[in-house]
Design an enzyme around this catalytic site. Structure first.
Site, PDB file in Angstrom:
ATOM      1  N   GLY A   1       0.755  -1.241   0.000  1.00 11.44           N
ATOM      2  CA  GLY A   1       0.000   0.000   0.000  1.00 11.44           C
ATOM      3  C   GLY A   1       0.783   1.286   0.000  1.00 11.44           C
ATOM      4  O   GLY A   1       0.199   2.346  -0.234  1.00 11.44           O
TER       5      GLY A   1
ATOM      6  N   GLU B   1       3.802  -6.658   2.043  1.00 11.52           N
ATOM      7  CA  GLU B   1       3.436  -7.085   0.681  1.00 11.52           C
ATOM      8  C   GLU B   1       3.488  -5.909  -0.287  1.00 11.52           C
ATOM      9  O   GLU B   1       2.486  -5.567  -0.919  1.00 11.52           O
ATOM     10  CB  GLU B   1       2.008  -7.655   0.672  1.00 11.52           C
ATOM     11  CG  GLU B   1       1.747  -8.796   1.637  1.00 11.52           C
ATOM     12  CD  GLU B   1       0.260  -9.169   1.737  1.00 11.52           C
ATOM     13  OE1 GLU B   1      -0.591  -8.444   1.156  1.00 11.52           O
ATOM     14  OE2 GLU B   1      -0.040 -10.169   2.393  1.00 11.52           O
TER      15      GLU B   1
ATOM     16  N   GLY C   1       3.963  -3.619  -3.560  1.00 19.04           N
ATOM     17  CA  GLY C   1       3.981  -3.769  -5.012  1.00 19.04           C
ATOM     18  C   GLY C   1       4.430  -2.466  -5.653  1.00 19.04           C
ATOM     19  O   GLY C   1       5.578  -2.297  -6.053  1.00 19.04           O
ATOM     20  N   ARG C   2       3.511  -1.518  -5.667  1.00 10.93           N
ATOM     21  CA  ARG C   2       3.738  -0.237  -6.325  1.00 10.93           C
ATOM     22  C   ARG C   2       5.042   0.446  -5.880  1.00 10.93           C
ATOM     23  O   ARG C   2       5.774   0.982  -6.693  1.00 10.93           O
ATOM     24  CB  ARG C   2       2.559   0.694  -6.024  1.00 10.93           C
ATOM     25  CG  ARG C   2       2.536   1.971  -6.834  1.00 10.93           C
ATOM     26  CD  ARG C   2       1.430   2.914  -6.317  1.00 10.93           C
ATOM     27  NE  ARG C   2       0.157   2.252  -6.151  1.00 10.93           N
ATOM     28  CZ  ARG C   2      -0.786   2.167  -7.091  1.00 10.93           C
ATOM     29  NH1 ARG C   2      -0.599   2.754  -8.246  1.00 10.93           N
ATOM     30  NH2 ARG C   2      -1.918   1.537  -6.858  1.00 10.93           N
TER      31      ARG C   2
ATOM     32  N   ARG D   1      -4.631   2.533 -16.261  1.00 14.52           N
ATOM     33  CA  ARG D   1      -4.879   3.290 -15.031  1.00 14.52           C
ATOM     34  C   ARG D   1      -5.611   4.617 -15.258  1.00 14.52           C
ATOM     35  O   ARG D   1      -6.530   4.935 -14.505  1.00 14.52           O
ATOM     36  CB  ARG D   1      -3.586   3.491 -14.242  1.00 14.52           C
ATOM     37  CG  ARG D   1      -2.947   2.167 -13.799  1.00 14.52           C
ATOM     38  CD  ARG D   1      -1.726   2.366 -12.908  1.00 14.52           C
ATOM     39  NE  ARG D   1      -2.072   2.948 -11.644  1.00 14.52           N
ATOM     40  CZ  ARG D   1      -1.952   4.229 -11.321  1.00 14.52           C
ATOM     41  NH1 ARG D   1      -1.428   5.087 -12.168  1.00 14.52           N
ATOM     42  NH2 ARG D   1      -2.343   4.663 -10.156  1.00 14.52           N
TER      43      ARG D   1
ATOM     44  N   TYR E   1      -8.987   4.656 -13.253  1.00 18.45           N
ATOM     45  CA  TYR E   1      -9.040   5.428 -12.000  1.00 18.45           C
ATOM     46  C   TYR E   1      -8.803   6.915 -12.221  1.00 18.45           C
ATOM     47  O   TYR E   1      -8.518   7.630 -11.257  1.00 18.45           O
ATOM     48  CB  TYR E   1      -7.943   5.003 -11.014  1.00 18.45           C
ATOM     49  CG  TYR E   1      -7.614   3.560 -10.848  1.00 18.45           C
ATOM     50  CD1 TYR E   1      -8.501   2.694 -10.193  1.00 18.45           C
ATOM     51  CD2 TYR E   1      -6.384   3.057 -11.265  1.00 18.45           C
ATOM     52  CE1 TYR E   1      -8.144   1.375  -9.983  1.00 18.45           C
ATOM     53  CE2 TYR E   1      -6.035   1.735 -11.041  1.00 18.45           C
ATOM     54  CZ  TYR E   1      -6.920   0.900 -10.407  1.00 18.45           C
ATOM     55  OH  TYR E   1      -6.575  -0.401 -10.179  1.00 18.45           O
TER      56      TYR E   1
ATOM     57  N   CYS F   1     -10.866   2.694 -29.807  1.00 18.82           N
ATOM     58  CA  CYS F   1     -12.157   3.303 -30.077  1.00 18.82           C
ATOM     59  C   CYS F   1     -13.003   3.422 -28.823  1.00 18.82           C
ATOM     60  O   CYS F   1     -14.004   2.715 -28.646  1.00 18.82           O
ATOM     61  CB  CYS F   1     -12.891   2.482 -31.138  1.00 18.82           C
ATOM     62  SG  CYS F   1     -11.916   2.412 -32.632  1.00 18.82           S
ATOM     63  N   GLU F   2     -12.588   4.265 -27.920  1.00 23.24           N
ATOM     64  CA  GLU F   2     -13.300   4.575 -26.678  1.00 23.24           C
ATOM     65  C   GLU F   2     -12.922   6.000 -26.306  1.00 23.24           C
ATOM     66  O   GLU F   2     -11.740   6.353 -26.366  1.00 23.24           O
ATOM     67  CB  GLU F   2     -12.809   3.687 -25.514  1.00 23.24           C
ATOM     68  CG  GLU F   2     -13.036   2.211 -25.648  1.00 23.24           C
ATOM     69  CD  GLU F   2     -14.468   1.777 -25.374  1.00 23.24           C
ATOM     70  OE1 GLU F   2     -15.241   2.575 -24.805  1.00 23.24           O
ATOM     71  OE2 GLU F   2     -14.804   0.654 -25.759  1.00 23.24           O
TER      72      GLU F   2
ATOM     73  N   TYR G   1       1.149  -1.923 -12.177  1.00 20.39           N
ATOM     74  CA  TYR G   1      -0.229  -1.965 -12.705  1.00 20.39           C
ATOM     75  C   TYR G   1      -0.295  -1.373 -14.106  1.00 20.39           C
ATOM     76  O   TYR G   1      -1.284  -0.759 -14.494  1.00 20.39           O
ATOM     77  CB  TYR G   1      -1.201  -1.273 -11.726  1.00 20.39           C
ATOM     78  CG  TYR G   1      -1.067  -1.830 -10.323  1.00 20.39           C
ATOM     79  CD1 TYR G   1      -1.522  -3.110 -10.032  1.00 20.39           C
ATOM     80  CD2 TYR G   1      -0.433  -1.106  -9.314  1.00 20.39           C
ATOM     81  CE1 TYR G   1      -1.353  -3.658  -8.766  1.00 20.39           C
ATOM     82  CE2 TYR G   1      -0.266  -1.643  -8.046  1.00 20.39           C
ATOM     83  CZ  TYR G   1      -0.736  -2.922  -7.775  1.00 20.39           C
ATOM     84  OH  TYR G   1      -0.557  -3.451  -6.529  1.00 20.39           O
TER      85      TYR G   1
HETATM   86  C1  LIG Z   1      -2.403  -5.442  -4.564  1.00 22.04           C
HETATM   87  C2  LIG Z   1      -2.055  -5.978  -3.251  1.00 22.04           C
HETATM   88  C3  LIG Z   1      -0.842  -5.632  -2.638  1.00 22.04           C
HETATM   89  C4  LIG Z   1       0.119  -4.620  -3.205  1.00 22.04           C
HETATM   90  O1  LIG Z   1      -0.345  -3.332  -3.045  1.00 22.04           O
HETATM   91  P1  LIG Z   1       0.552  -2.062  -3.433  1.00 22.04           P
HETATM   92  O2  LIG Z   1      -0.331  -0.918  -3.193  1.00 22.04           O
HETATM   93  O3  LIG Z   1       0.943  -2.212  -4.852  1.00 22.04           O
HETATM   94  O4  LIG Z   1       1.740  -2.079  -2.524  1.00 22.04           O
HETATM   95  C5  LIG Z   1      -0.529  -6.256  -1.447  1.00 22.04           C
HETATM   96  N1  LIG Z   1      -1.369  -7.160  -0.871  1.00 22.04           N
HETATM   97  C6  LIG Z   1      -2.540  -7.497  -1.431  1.00 22.04           C
HETATM   98  C7  LIG Z   1      -3.413  -8.497  -0.763  1.00 22.04           C
HETATM   99  C8  LIG Z   1      -2.929  -6.925  -2.629  1.00 22.04           C
HETATM  100  O5  LIG Z   1      -4.110  -7.250  -3.171  1.00 22.04           O
END
Ligand SMILES: *Cc1c(COP(=O)(O)O)cnc(C)c1O
Length: 427
Positions: free
Chosen positions: A244, A286, A288-289, A325, A329, A355-356, A383
């Site tokens: 997150g 966890e 990601g981004r 994205r 969003y 075409c959107e 993403y």
């Molecule tokens: C998507 C997701 C993440 C990663 O979130 P980021 O905002 O990219 O860090 C971690 N855990 C779960 C369960 C997710 O669905």
């Protein structure tokens, strides 16, 4: 430090001009910086080390859905990363990239029996379970295989992540997780099932969080539950705070990863010192981004400049199918011309050929460009490719990873023939 910067008037990835990448690999192309990925992962790993955590007391599980290219997974795996997956397909990617299934946690509200079987056959670290029916199914599948599934419950701590509603996941009324009020009951169910081992607790409250206050609030809530569970004899071995942490898209000031981790560890240590001296708990993240987002850009070429009645359009060869994205969003991505031209800038909407009307990448940007110019859509590492599609029978972009002056092709551009290779004509 940004790994995408102008050198002699040309935008470069590390030391490679994007003009050269376009000549060699075409457009549109996703470009990732290896140094940026290493640096971003290290901000997590170094903070764990700095606070005395070892592999037994902290684990960073990279969220595969943010960017699942095998080379990205391979690189992070070699740096010691674990993986947070949300499908059987993502597990197969992790394995193909040489990742260890013992460091895999499996999230998601809709795991199928087949996905459970696959994950159990590889003895993954943990299933992050999101409902009672899922617990029963997992118990059954594990029983059939003569296995015990290690389980964490995804608890919804009901804190407001204050982010876009589509990427906020920790509030009462969304589909994710077990309600906070139902957590104890659900743990009782889990601990009574013969083929389930309760090992952890987890949450994931949302994405692109700039402030860590909601995450720390969630840690407090999980700690309360861990104490309540201990009182019933249910022992939690790991606390997983989810991902997150946000990145800078547009003058955003995200919390520094090192500071955030320091605050999490301080909380956990203070709690252990007070009530649980000696009882170790492992902390999982966890992200990601915050690892891949600013390590990647999308390179695209201006096909046409179109002067409409009220707007100018730069029509480029990348589209919403490549980078969803903005359409999904209304996300903001920086746009930088690869060549710095000394001509008057005009205001453009940067749009794709799909075409959107929703097919736009950026709106109202001052750009000094002409037809045929290359543009970099910034902060596209997370993403981006993973959410791409073949809408309008558009092959997915190529992906390359820049390592200093070397450029590795890590995914070939899809050809139209690839797109209908699985289809058959009627006899
Ligand atoms: C998507 C997701 C993440 C990663 O979130 P980021 O905002 O990219 O860090 C971690 N855990 C779960 C369960 C997710 O669905």
């Amino acid at each position: 430090m940004s790994h995408f910067s102008y050198q002699d008037g040309v935008l470069c990835a590390e030391h490679t001009p994007l003009t050269q990448i376009a000549r060699q690999f075409g457009s549109p192309t996703y470009i990732y910086s290896k140094a940026a990925l290493v640096e971003n992962f290290s901000s997590y790993a170094d903070a764990c080390k700095k606070h005395g955590r070892t592999d037994d007391t902290a684990l960073v599980c990279y969220s595969v859905k943010s960017n699942s290219n095998l080379a990205v997974l391979q690189l992070l795996g070699k740096l010691g990363s674990g993986f947070d997956i949300v499908s059987g397909g993502e597990l197969l990617r992790v394995l193909a990239a040489g990742g260890s299934p013992r460091k895999v946690i499996f999230s998601g509200v809709g795991k199928s029996r087949e996905e459970m079987q696959l994950a159990l056959s590889h003895d993954i670290l943990c299933f992050n379970v999101e409902s009672i029916p899922e617990l029963h199914r997992l118990n059954e599948v594990a029983g059939e295989m003569g296995k015990r599934a290690s389980v964490s419950l995804r608890v919804n701590p009901n804190v407001d992540a204050k982010t876009h509603p589509y990427i906020s996941t920790g509030l009462k009324d969304n589909k994710f997780g077990v309600a906070y009020e139902d957590a104890l009951t659900t743990y009782r169910v889990a601990s009574a099932l013969p083929n389930i081992s309760v090992v952890g607790i987890d949450c994931h409250i949302g994405s692109q969080l700039l402030d860590d206050a909601p995450l720390l609030e969630a840690v407090d809530k999980l700690i309360e539950l861990i104490d309540a569970l201990a009182a019933e004899g249910i022992v939690i071995h790991h606390l997983d705070i989810g991902g997150g942490i946000g990145i800078n898209y547009d003058n955003d000031k995200p919390v520094a990863v090192g500071d955030y981790l320091a605050r999490v560890f301080a909380k956990v240590d203070a709690w252990r010192a007070k009530n649980h001296a000696g009882a170790p708990i492992k902390v999982l993240f966890e992200p990601g981004r915050s690892i891949v987002g600013n390590a990647g850009i999308l390179l695209t070429e201006v096909q046409y400049i179109k002067h409409g009645e009220t707007k100018n359009f730069a029509i480029v060869d990348a589209a919403m199918n490549d980078l969803m994205r903005p359409a999904m969003y209304e996300a903001w991505h920086g746009v930088q011309p690869v060549l710095q031209r000394h001509v008057a800038a005009q205001t453009y909407d940067v749009v794709g050929p799909v075409c959107e009307s929703g097919d736009w990448l950026a709106r109202s940007r001052e750009l000094a460009i002409q037809e045929g110019d290359l543009l970099a859509i910034m902060s596209a590492g997370a993403y981006g490719m993973t959410m791409s599609s073949n809408y309008n029978t558009r092959g997915r972009a190529a992906e390359v990873m820049v390592d200093g002056a070397t450029v590795h092709l890590i995914r070939k551009r899809e050809l139209a023939s690839d797109l209908f290779a699985l289809e058959t004509l009627l006899p």
